[in-house]
Design a protein around this motif. Structure first.
Motif, PDB file in Angstrom:
ATOM      1  N   UNK A 342       0.835  -1.208   0.000  1.00 39.01           N
ATOM      2  CA  UNK A 342       0.000   0.000   0.000  1.00 39.01           C
ATOM      3  C   UNK A 342       0.870   1.259   0.000  1.00 39.01           C
ATOM      4  N   UNK A 343       1.959   1.207   0.769  1.00 35.91           N
ATOM      5  CA  UNK A 343       2.855   2.385   0.825  1.00 35.91           C
ATOM      6  C   UNK A 343       3.436   2.649  -0.575  1.00 35.91           C
ATOM      7  N   UNK A 344       3.838   1.591  -1.265  1.00 37.04           N
ATOM      8  CA  UNK A 344       4.404   1.758  -2.616  1.00 37.04           C
ATOM      9  C   UNK A 344       3.338   2.265  -3.598  1.00 37.04           C
ATOM     10  N   UNK A 345       2.127   1.710  -3.484  1.00 36.23           N
ATOM     11  CA  UNK A 345       1.031   2.150  -4.377  1.00 36.23           C
ATOM     12  C   UNK A 345       0.730   3.632  -4.154  1.00 36.23           C
ATOM     13  N   UNK A 346       0.725   4.050  -2.886  1.00 37.46           N
ATOM     14  CA  UNK A 346       0.442   5.463  -2.593  1.00 37.46           C
ATOM     15  C   UNK A 346       1.577   6.350  -3.098  1.00 37.46           C
ATOM     16  N   UNK A 347       2.795   5.850  -2.971  1.00 40.28           N
ATOM     17  CA  UNK A 347       3.954   6.604  -3.467  1.00 40.28           C
ATOM     18  C   UNK A 347       3.830   6.832  -4.981  1.00 40.28           C
ATOM     19  N   UNK A 348       3.470   5.761  -5.693  1.00 38.55           N
ATOM     20  CA  UNK A 348       3.310   5.879  -7.164  1.00 38.55           C
ATOM     21  C   UNK A 348       2.182   6.847  -7.502  1.00 38.55           C
ATOM     22  N   UNK A 349       1.091   6.770  -6.750  1.00 38.29           N
ATOM     23  CA  UNK A 349      -0.050   7.648  -6.996  1.00 38.29           C
ATOM     24  C   UNK A 349       0.341   9.118  -6.815  1.00 38.29           C
ATOM     25  N   UNK A 350       1.093   9.384  -5.745  1.00 35.95           N
ATOM     26  CA  UNK A 350       1.535  10.761  -5.478  1.00 35.95           C
ATOM     27  C   UNK A 350       2.447  11.240  -6.603  1.00 35.95           C
ATOM     28  N   UNK A 351       3.338  10.363  -7.054  1.00 36.25           N
ATOM     29  CA  UNK A 351       4.259  10.750  -8.142  1.00 36.25           C
ATOM     30  C   UNK A 351       3.493  11.017  -9.431  1.00 36.25           C
ATOM     31  N   UNK A 352       2.465  10.199  -9.714  1.00 39.86           N
ATOM     32  CA  UNK A 352       1.652  10.377 -10.932  1.00 39.86           C
ATOM     33  C   UNK A 352       0.905  11.695 -10.907  1.00 39.86           C
ATOM     34  N   UNK A 353       0.436  12.084  -9.697  1.00 40.09           N
ATOM     35  CA  UNK A 353      -0.372  13.304  -9.564  1.00 40.09           C
ATOM     36  C   UNK A 353       0.461  14.575  -9.640  1.00 40.09           C
ATOM     37  N   UNK A 354       1.812  14.412  -9.655  1.00 44.05           N
ATOM     38  CA  UNK A 354       2.656  15.616  -9.663  1.00 44.05           C
ATOM     39  C   UNK A 354       3.438  15.761 -10.957  1.00 44.05           C
TER      40      UNK A 354
END
Ligand code: F2R
Ligand code: MG
Ligand code: MG
Ligand code: MG
Length: 354
Positions: A342-354
């Motif tokens: 979940x931590x990795x998925x959230x990290x990827x999501x944050x990177x995608x949104x920026x």
């Protein structure tokens, strides 16, 4: 990435290893020292006696928030409410708060329409001031990593308000989320010290604004605006500065000043204190690791040990990153692989949104 993992894994370790002591008025330090030393023994994983500790409601709800944010790619209150209720129905024996379960039933009955309404009816309309909104906000802090501060505060408030409509309930969640957010943004070596006063001054400034603004909205025209979380943070700063000068506080004194119960006000500032207190040695406990010292210290306070340890260790994990958490401790925790994912998925999501 390491700090994201540290936050969710830290929260899990605090919950799983703190829960055997939940509700204990006194946690004897020698027994706790022995318990933690046992979990730290290397090469025990293959032994039949190796114990995996179950997580409780703290992690069950954290997982639901992570899943909702990852799958919906946005905050969707209906989806989050549904995940809380379905997760509770699937595994009701995770030690949930006595009253929050009524919110799940009401949400389900209304088919998750108006997801903020059932929480408003709790406690005769006062709403819950329990720490259930704060204990689960790790994924919110990760998802909001790059968000402008007011948006992050609003998002945290709304995630908490699905079950906790009392001002103290959701402001506790906001404080815990801001503490994790600050922890994620500071540069910190594996075992090095962070600037405690800078960390607390940042939180005091932010929380004072949050409390002043929310009280103004709730009590139009009130003269003196109460700022209970800010006041507690000032106490945390005073205690830590005295301790840095060599005047140490007993467990009883800390509990008397900061609290150790299931209310957000008497647990979130305590967890922040425990997260920072882990930076220097603790009487009765031998360890060079700030993370392990925080775990020990949080549990040694007794009371709501799973939740205080979970919140403290998620902040510590966010400060130091996952490499500062002994792998063997994580192996003792149910679902440790899922939390890292979940931590990795959230990290990827944050990177995608920026
Ligand atoms: N509840 C527990 N642990 C004790 C029970 C464990 C159980 N016996 C078992 O082993 O299965 N732990 C978990 O609950 C805390 C989080 O609670 P949450 O989600 O905030 O729940 P709730 O029900 O909303 O509030 C908890 C209690 O706080 C008091 N309270 C809250 N607001 C109140 C208000 N406005 N007026 C009066 N009292 C209020 C009530 O006693 C609520 O029941 C975490 O510790 C988690 O680990
Ligand atoms: Mg719990
Ligand atoms: Mg109750
Ligand atoms: Mg608890």
């Amino acid at each position: 990435m390491l700090k994201f993992r540290g936050c969710l894994a830290g929260g899990l370790v605090g919950d799983c290893l703190g829960s055997p002591f939940e509700g204990d008025i006194v946690v004897p330090k020698p027994a706790l020292q022995k318990f933690i030393a046992k979990q730290l023994e290397e090469q025990t994983e293959k032994l039949p006696s190796f114990q995996v500790f179950s997580y409780t409601d703290d992690t069950a709800m954290t997982k639901s928030i992570a899943q909702s944010l990852i799958e919906m790619k946005k905050f969707d209150p209906k989806d989050m409410a549904k995940r809380f209720a379905l997760e509770y129905n699937k595994e009701p024996k995770r030690g949930y708060g006595t009253n929050v379960v009524d919110v799940f039933a009401a949400l389900m009955l209304a088919n998750y329409e108006h997801p903020f309404e059932p929480a408003k009816r709790q406690f005769g309309g006062l709403g819950s001031y329990g720490n259930g909104g704060a204990m689960r906000c790790g994924p919110v802090a990760l998802y909001g990593y790059s968000m402008e501060q007011n948006r992050l505060i609003e998002l945290t408030r709304d995630c908490a308000r699905i079950t906790h409509s009392n001002l103290l309930g959701y402001n506790g969640a906001i404080l815990q989320c801001l503490a994790i957010n600050q922890a994620l943004h500071i540069h910190s070596p594996l075992k090095g010290l962070i600037d405690i006063n800078a960390f607390l001054n940042g939180l005091i400034e932010k929380m004072s604004k949050v409390e002043t603004d929310s009280e103004r909205n709730e009590n139009n025209g009130s003269e003196r605006i109460p700022t209970p979380f800010t006041d507690k943070l000032r106490k945390v700063k005073e205690i830590l500065n005295n301790e840095l000068k060599g005047t140490f506080y007993s467990v009883d004194k800390i509990v008397a000043i900061l609290g150790n119960d299931i209310s957000a006000l008497k647990s979130v500032p305590t967890a922040i204190y425990a997260a920072l207190r882990g930076q220097f040695p603790i009487d009765g406990f031998e360890s060079n690791s700030p993370f392990v010292r925080t775990l020990f210290f949080a549990v040694s306070l007794g009371g709501d040990t799973d939740t205080i340890a979970s919140m403290a260790c998620s902040i510590s994990g966010a400060i130091y990153g996952i490499d500062a958490i002994p792998r063997i401790l994580l192996k003792h925790c149910e679902s440790n692989d899922v939390m890292e994912k979940y931590a990795d998925d959230l990290y990827r999501l944050v990177r995608c949104n920026n």
